[in-house]
Write an enzyme that holds these catalytic residues in place. Structure first.
Site, PDB file in Angstrom:
ATOM      1  N   GLU A   6      69.660  64.862  24.875  1.00 28.56           N
ATOM      2  CA  GLU A   6      70.108  64.693  23.580  1.00 28.56           C
ATOM      3  C   GLU A   6      69.164  64.072  22.813  1.00 28.56           C
ATOM      4  OE1 GLU A   6      74.182  63.631  23.136  1.00 28.56           O
ATOM      5  OE2 GLU A   6      73.810  63.938  20.737  1.00 28.56           O
TER       6      GLU A   6
ATOM      7  N   HIS B 238      71.826  58.531  19.504  1.00 29.25           N
ATOM      8  CA  HIS B 238      71.148  57.879  20.826  1.00 29.25           C
ATOM      9  C   HIS B 238      69.613  57.460  20.606  1.00 29.25           C
ATOM     10  CE1 HIS B 238      74.893  59.943  21.746  1.00 29.25           C
ATOM     11  NE2 HIS B 238      74.545  60.828  21.260  1.00 29.25           N
TER      12      HIS B 238
ATOM     13  N   GLU C  25      76.590  68.005  14.749  1.00 30.27           N
ATOM     14  CA  GLU C  25      76.174  68.721  16.101  1.00 30.27           C
ATOM     15  C   GLU C  25      75.645  70.027  16.190  1.00 30.27           C
ATOM     16  OE1 GLU C  25      77.187  66.941  18.763  1.00 30.27           O
ATOM     17  OE2 GLU C  25      78.757  65.484  18.354  1.00 30.27           O
TER      18      GLU C  25
ATOM     19  N   HIS D 271      72.995  65.281  16.086  1.00 28.89           N
ATOM     20  CA  HIS D 271      73.544  65.159  17.390  1.00 28.89           C
ATOM     21  C   HIS D 271      73.348  66.626  18.182  1.00 28.89           C
ATOM     22  CE1 HIS D 271      75.094  60.779  17.710  1.00 28.89           C
ATOM     23  NE2 HIS D 271      74.918  61.088  16.388  1.00 28.89           N
TER      24      HIS D 271
END
Ligand SMILES: [Zn+2]
Length: 695
Positions: free
Chosen positions: A541, A527, A660, A594
């Site tokens: 995040e 992101h 993650e 992430h």
């Protein structure tokens, strides 16, 4: 006509100001998403669809989906991104917009639309509808969904479906590139290279830079012409579909330019400029000649004021090392960046009132070429009182220019990191002098005493963030300054100074002699910029994963790896570009970082996603990293998960994984993700996993 546009714009502004644009691009990380049709009340499970408009990723607060073979996307994503006004008529639940002077009206749950009053059936009879999505914070979001195919056809746009990554790409109508012309010395007033591409009509161009020089390779500037067919008359330079234009004497630091059709769905023509020197670039469309013009010129990308060493400092980020000229007029300093275009603030001139202690305002604009015979950007800094050339001093570090406005003393101290393993420190002395150096082996502490008669320094802690020096500070000790450097383990120092300058060279031998010194790991912080990723109650995040990525960079560098970051600031990089960077550098491994989210607060734990099930590729790397993460973080083991449609995993040519790290939607895990010590543990774990996989 003007009035009508204004009315449309007004409607658009009203819609825009509604609190609906909290963009997030989480869905591609999910296998499926659940939405409820507000008409039927039926909840369905859908595979999310990603959206690209004009080569750029588009985000929305609810996911795109496919129904009956047709893609539906939230109305704001498409109309706002395309800059097309639309009208929502609540009474009749209609959506109206104009194209080529025709009025188009669609209605919720109606498989027919009207074009200038004429009824037409929507493709596959898939009607617009209002869908409800449960956000990560548990809030229910109702969004109007519209069929992509119908809208793009009436707007005369082209649309392509990329099945591999479940992405819809919307572009202008296809054009053909029919000639490539390279100009190396245009004229005295345009002394920068120009690449002119003859096109049948304007196309959208996206670009990114692979900063190869940072890791001992070449820099590459990559420009992608969207929906552009390459059709250049065959020439000797053509090989395997790639047109190569060599630059014989490497003028302007450019080695060669390649032009190739790199994708047919969507249709993309790629221009790659190989550079031995850092260069900036600017792309525009010349409507007079029908050419896309790429200029290899410096661009002023960012201008801001911040505190550096406790001093108000103007920081100018350029795309290459710029030529600068300084002039003072009363209370204003003009900094002319010669041979440059303004890209900061989209090139729009602006004056910012700052009202700091010393700096009252800054302004910037393009001067044109009259003053210097070259395009020039002028940045003006206005201080609280009249100034002279002695009231500021400037330093250039790579492509960054720092202009300090100290309130009292000048700073004679410099620390420069040369590469991963070495750095220099120097202190200017005003007269020849003897000085004492001592080194404490057990503390790894180097101390230097300097009389205040021979230099001016401010007492401060230098924020070293490398694997060479652990801490560095200047201590004010009455008549002397003490400069104290704590070296990292295995760092040695060498005194390289003279009587008029105290200087040292530091080398971390572990890094310099590492077996991993040619192993390049690309770290991809997910992101960034306009895409916050998952939004927690305390943190986003994009922030967590950047912090984590920077710590992983430091850890890997301390173990002797070469590291390349797809981003190291809060900026958005297109997903395809992230993969291209790793491919362009022939990276050994790719690790995307992430944080997870889920509706509800209970989901927790770590998982690693991969695309290729082979144990000597993605899955093996994922397993090695997952094992270490579970062990170090004592987190719930959600296992490794195969996901074949993620762009960064699918498009990268080396073992690639997406980590993650934990759930931002879980309050306890969110706090952990905000804790630097936890992220340091995660970095150690990921680095261990990488080493285990490579053994
Ligand atoms: Zn993410």
């Amino acid at each position: 006509m003007q009035k009508k546009i204004m009315a449309w714009m007004l409607i658009c502004i009203i819609i825009l100001s509604a609190p609906q644009l909290s963009f997030a691009n989480k869905y591609s990380e999910f296998e499926t998403v659940e939405l409820t049709d507000t008409l039927t009340g039926k909840t369905g499970s859908y595979q999310p669809v990603s959206l690209m408009i004009r080569g750029e990723d588009v985000f929305s607060d609810t996911p795109g989906i496919a129904i009956d073979g047709r893609t539906l996307i939230p109305i704001s994503s498409v109309f706002i991104e395309l800059g097309i006004p639309f009208q929502w008529i609540p009474a009749t639940r209609e959506i109206a917009f104009e194209s080529n002077g025709k009025k188009i009206v669609m209605q919720i749950n109606n498989p027919y639309a009207t074009i200038d009053g004429k009824k037409v059936e929507l493709p596959n009879g898939v009607s617009p509808r209002v869908m409800q999505y449960k956000g990560a914070d548990g809030k229910l979001i109702d969004r109007t969904y519209v069929p992509v195919a119908f809208i793009t056809s009436v707007l005369d746009l082209s649309v392509s479906w990329i099945a591999d990554t479940r992405t819809v790409a919307i572009n202008r109508k296809a054009q053909t590139l029919s000639a490539v012309d390279l100009f190396w010395r245009i004229s005295a007033t345009r002394p920068y290279p120009e690449i002119r591409l003859k096109v049948s009509g304007e196309v959208d161009a996206t670009s990114f830079v692979v900063r190869g020089l940072d890791v001992g390779e070449k820099d590459k500037t990559i420009i992608e012409l969207q929906n552009t067919q390459l059709s250049v008359p065959s020439s000797a330079a053509l090989k395997d579909g790639v047109y190569t234009y060599n630059v014989s004497d490497g003028i302007f630091g450019i080695e060669k330019v390649e032009v190739a059709q790199t994708s047919t769905n969507p249709l993309i023509t790629r221009v790659t400029i190989y550079q031995n020197m850092r260069r900036g670039h600017d792309i525009s469309y010349d409507s007079k000649t029908g050419e896309m013009v790429i200029r290899l010129i410096n661009t002023v990308d960012q201008i801001n004021v911040r505190e550096v060493f406790g001093t108000e400092t103007l920081v100018i980020e350029s795309s290459q090392n710029p030529a600068l000229n300084y002039t003072v007029s009363k209370n204003t300093l003009h900094i002319d960046v010669i041979g440059s275009y303004l890209h900061h603030n989209q090139g729009v001139p602006e004056t910012q009132i700052l009202g700091q202690d010393r700096i009252k305002s800054i302004s910037y604009r393009e001067l044109g070429s009259e003053m210097y015979g070259l395009d020039t950007v002028r940045i003006s800094v206005t201080l609280d009182k009249d100034m002279t050339m002695d009231d500021f001093f400037q330093e250039t570090i790579g492509t960054q220019t720092l202009v300090y406005f100290p309130s009292h003393k000048l700073n004679n101290f410099q620390y420069v990191k040369l590469n991963n393993s070495s750095a220099t420190m120097s202190i200017d002395l005003s007269q020849e002098t003897m000085y004492s150096i001592s080194y404490d082996e057990t503390m790894r502490k180097l101390s230097l005493r300097l009389s205040k008669d021979v230099t001016y320094l401010d007492a401060f802690n230098y924020p070293t963030n490398d694997n060479i020096i652990e801490s560095l500070r200047v201590i004010d000790a009455d008549t002397h300054y003490v400069i104290e450097a704590v070296l990292a383990p295995n760092t040695s120092y060498e005194h390289t100074g003279t009587m008029s300058m105290a200087s040292f060279m530091f080398v971390n031998k572990t890094i310099q002699n590492s077996t991993y010194r040619d192993t390049l790991i690309v770290i991809d912080a997910g992101h960034g910029g306009r895409d916050p990723g998952a939004v927690g109650t305390l943190v986003q995040e994009k922030t967590v994963v950047l912090n984590s990525a920077l710590l992983l960079q430091k850890t890997l560098e301390s173990r002797g790896f070469k590291v390349y970051m797809t981003r190291s600031t809060d900026e958005y990089i297109n997903l395809y570009d992230r993969a291209s960077m790793a491919n362009g550098l022939n990276a050994t491994l790719f690790v995307s970082i992430h944080a997870n989210s889920h509706t509800g607060t209970s989901a927790n734990g770590v998982e690693v996603l991969y695309a290729n099930p082979s144990m000597d590729s993605d899955k093996g790397l994922a397993t090695a990293i997952q094992n270490e993460l579970v062990k170090h973080l004592k987190a719930t083991n959600r296992g490794v998960v195969q996901r074949t449609n993620l762009v960064v995993l699918r498009e990268t040519k080396m073992p690639a994984v997406l980590v993650e790290l934990g759930f931002i939607s879980n309050p306890a895990e969110q706090l952990k993700l905000m804790d630097e010590n936890y992220l340091k543990l995660a970095a150690e774990a990921m680095a261990n996993g990488i080493e285990a996989f490579l053994k």
